[in-house]
Design a protein around this motif. Structure first.
Motif, PDB file in Angstrom:
ATOM      1  N   THR A 131      43.091  35.476 -44.126  1.00 63.19           N
ATOM      2  CA  THR A 131      42.395  34.617 -43.163  1.00 63.19           C
ATOM      3  C   THR A 131      42.924  33.195 -43.115  1.00 63.19           C
ATOM      4  N   GLY A 132      43.746  32.798 -44.080  1.00 63.05           N
ATOM      5  CA  GLY A 132      44.202  31.412 -44.125  1.00 63.05           C
ATOM      6  C   GLY A 132      43.127  30.448 -44.571  1.00 63.05           C
ATOM      7  N   GLY A 133      42.253  30.912 -45.467  1.00 65.62           N
ATOM      8  CA  GLY A 133      41.228  30.027 -46.034  1.00 65.62           C
ATOM      9  C   GLY A 133      39.934  29.948 -45.250  1.00 65.62           C
ATOM     10  N   ALA A 134      39.658  30.914 -44.410  1.00 67.16           N
ATOM     11  CA  ALA A 134      38.439  30.893 -43.584  1.00 67.16           C
ATOM     12  C   ALA A 134      37.180  31.002 -44.434  1.00 67.16           C
ATOM     13  N   ILE A 135      36.117  30.347 -43.978  1.00 67.11           N
ATOM     14  CA  ILE A 135      34.815  30.459 -44.640  1.00 67.11           C
ATOM     15  C   ILE A 135      33.759  31.054 -43.710  1.00 67.11           C
ATOM     16  N   TYR A 136      34.162  31.379 -42.498  1.00 67.64           N
ATOM     17  CA  TYR A 136      33.272  32.048 -41.548  1.00 67.64           C
ATOM     18  C   TYR A 136      34.048  33.161 -40.841  1.00 67.64           C
ATOM     19  N   ARG A 164      33.736  26.822 -34.119  1.00 68.15           N
ATOM     20  CA  ARG A 164      34.570  26.656 -35.314  1.00 68.15           C
ATOM     21  C   ARG A 164      36.049  26.888 -34.990  1.00 68.15           C
ATOM     22  N   PRO A 165      36.940  26.122 -35.620  1.00 65.05           N
ATOM     23  CA  PRO A 165      38.387  26.334 -35.403  1.00 65.05           C
ATOM     24  C   PRO A 165      38.843  27.669 -35.981  1.00 65.05           C
ATOM     25  N   VAL A 166      39.439  28.506 -35.166  1.00 63.75           N
ATOM     26  CA  VAL A 166      39.851  29.853 -35.564  1.00 63.75           C
ATOM     27  C   VAL A 166      41.173  29.805 -36.321  1.00 63.75           C
ATOM     28  N   THR A 167      41.217  30.473 -37.476  1.00 65.47           N
ATOM     29  CA  THR A 167      42.442  30.538 -38.270  1.00 65.47           C
ATOM     30  C   THR A 167      43.179  31.854 -38.072  1.00 65.47           C
ATOM     31  N   LYS A 168      42.449  32.906 -37.722  1.00 63.39           N
ATOM     32  CA  LYS A 168      43.071  34.227 -37.582  1.00 63.39           C
ATOM     33  C   LYS A 168      42.121  35.153 -36.822  1.00 63.39           C
ATOM     34  N   VAL A 169      42.693  36.039 -36.039  1.00 63.72           N
ATOM     35  CA  VAL A 169      41.922  37.105 -35.403  1.00 63.72           C
ATOM     36  C   VAL A 169      42.444  38.419 -35.966  1.00 63.72           C
ATOM     37  N   ILE A 170      41.543  39.191 -36.567  1.00 62.76           N
ATOM     38  CA  ILE A 170      41.917  40.483 -37.140  1.00 62.76           C
ATOM     39  C   ILE A 170      40.918  41.516 -36.629  1.00 62.76           C
ATOM     40  N   GLY A 171      41.406  42.443 -35.844  1.00 63.88           N
ATOM     41  CA  GLY A 171      40.521  43.450 -35.286  1.00 63.88           C
ATOM     42  C   GLY A 171      39.474  42.817 -34.381  1.00 63.88           C
ATOM     43  N   SER A 172      38.217  43.134 -34.613  1.00 63.93           N
ATOM     44  CA  SER A 172      37.142  42.608 -33.771  1.00 63.93           C
ATOM     45  C   SER A 172      36.564  41.293 -34.299  1.00 63.93           C
ATOM     46  N   HIS A 173      37.110  40.777 -35.399  1.00 69.60           N
ATOM     47  CA  HIS A 173      36.569  39.566 -36.007  1.00 69.60           C
ATOM     48  C   HIS A 173      37.463  38.351 -35.794  1.00 69.60           C
ATOM     49  N   LYS A 174      36.833  37.232 -35.518  1.00 73.83           N
ATOM     50  CA  LYS A 174      37.505  35.949 -35.546  1.00 73.83           C
ATOM     51  C   LYS A 174      37.165  35.277 -36.874  1.00 73.83           C
TER      52      LYS A 174
END
Length: 235
Positions: A202-207, A222-232
């Motif tokens: 996630t690159g350090g995501a907390i949400y 919130r600033p998005v760090t990564k999108v994986i599948g159905s989750h931001k």
């Protein structure tokens, strides 16, 4: 009547009662086995004292269930806190800290999981959340959910334990729905270990959130760090 006769008559009564309900001697044996197992796992209950009780009190205090002193004495306030926690996570609210309650508190087992300072209970709980929250996601997406939980543990704005983060009020909706009671998938267990061993996609995501399922303005801001599948995943 002598004490011996009184005891013998009482024992005969118990046997007759067991037979009456269809259990017979096997029923008595089964009850004795249950009692022995429960005695092993019920490490803390009303009237107990010692370091184990302190650990339970401290954890319940961290989770916001207990406001008394961490004195190692399992009194009525500790019992009420245990029952409240048990009800909230779907366990039988008997006020006894047995095997399941220890597991849900993250206090069961030692650090034999191969994941450093984390215990087997931490791996189990993290896997349970991943299984409930990321069911149907890719393996990377499952590890990512675990990573977010661990990033929260390390973050000053969140509780400093896996159980504290998981059971923080309102943090994870899966704790309160039917997915929580489903068996933990094998891939979720592996994903938990990979996250605990340092993999953070996630690159350090907390949400994280599923944009198709929530209109929460805070999450969408919130600033998005990564999108994986159905989750931001975001910070």
């Amino acid at each position: 009547m002598t004490v011996y006769k009184a005891f013998r008559n009482f024992y005969i009564f118990l046997l007759a009662l067991a037979i009456a309900v269809g259990g017979g001697l096997a029923g008595v044996a089964g009850y004795e086995l249950y009692y022995r197992e429960n005695a092993v796992y019920a490490v803390s209950k009303y009237g107990s004292s010692g370091d184990e009780v302190r650990r339970v009190q401290k954890k319940l205090q961290e989770l916001g269930y207990y406001t008394g002193s961490v004195d190692g004495i399992f009194g009525s306030n500790t019992q009420k806190a245990v029952k409240s926690f048990q009800r909230n996570v779907g366990l039988t609210a008997d006020g006894i800290v047995g095997k399941a309650t220890l597991l849900y508190l993250g206090l069961s087992g030692g650090s034999s999981s191969g994941t450093g300072a984390y215990s087997d209970a931490d791996v189990q709980l993290l896997g349970k959340v991943i299984s409930a929250e990321a069911r149907g996601e890719s393996y990377e997406g499952q590890v990512a959910v675990g990573a977010v939980i661990l990033n929260r543990v390390a973050h000053s704005s969140f509780p400093d334990s896996i159980s504290g983060v998981v059971y923080q009020n309102g943090a994870f909706s899966c704790v309160y729905d039917s997915n929580w009671y489903q068996p933990i998938s094998d891939t979720s267990k592996r994903a938990a270990k990979d996250a605990l061993n340092g993999w953070d996609p996630t690159g350090g995501a907390i949400y994280y959130f599923n944009p198709a399922k929530t209109n929460d303005k805070f999450m969408h801001s919130r600033p998005v760090t990564k999108v994986i599948g159905s989750h931001k995943f975001c910070k």
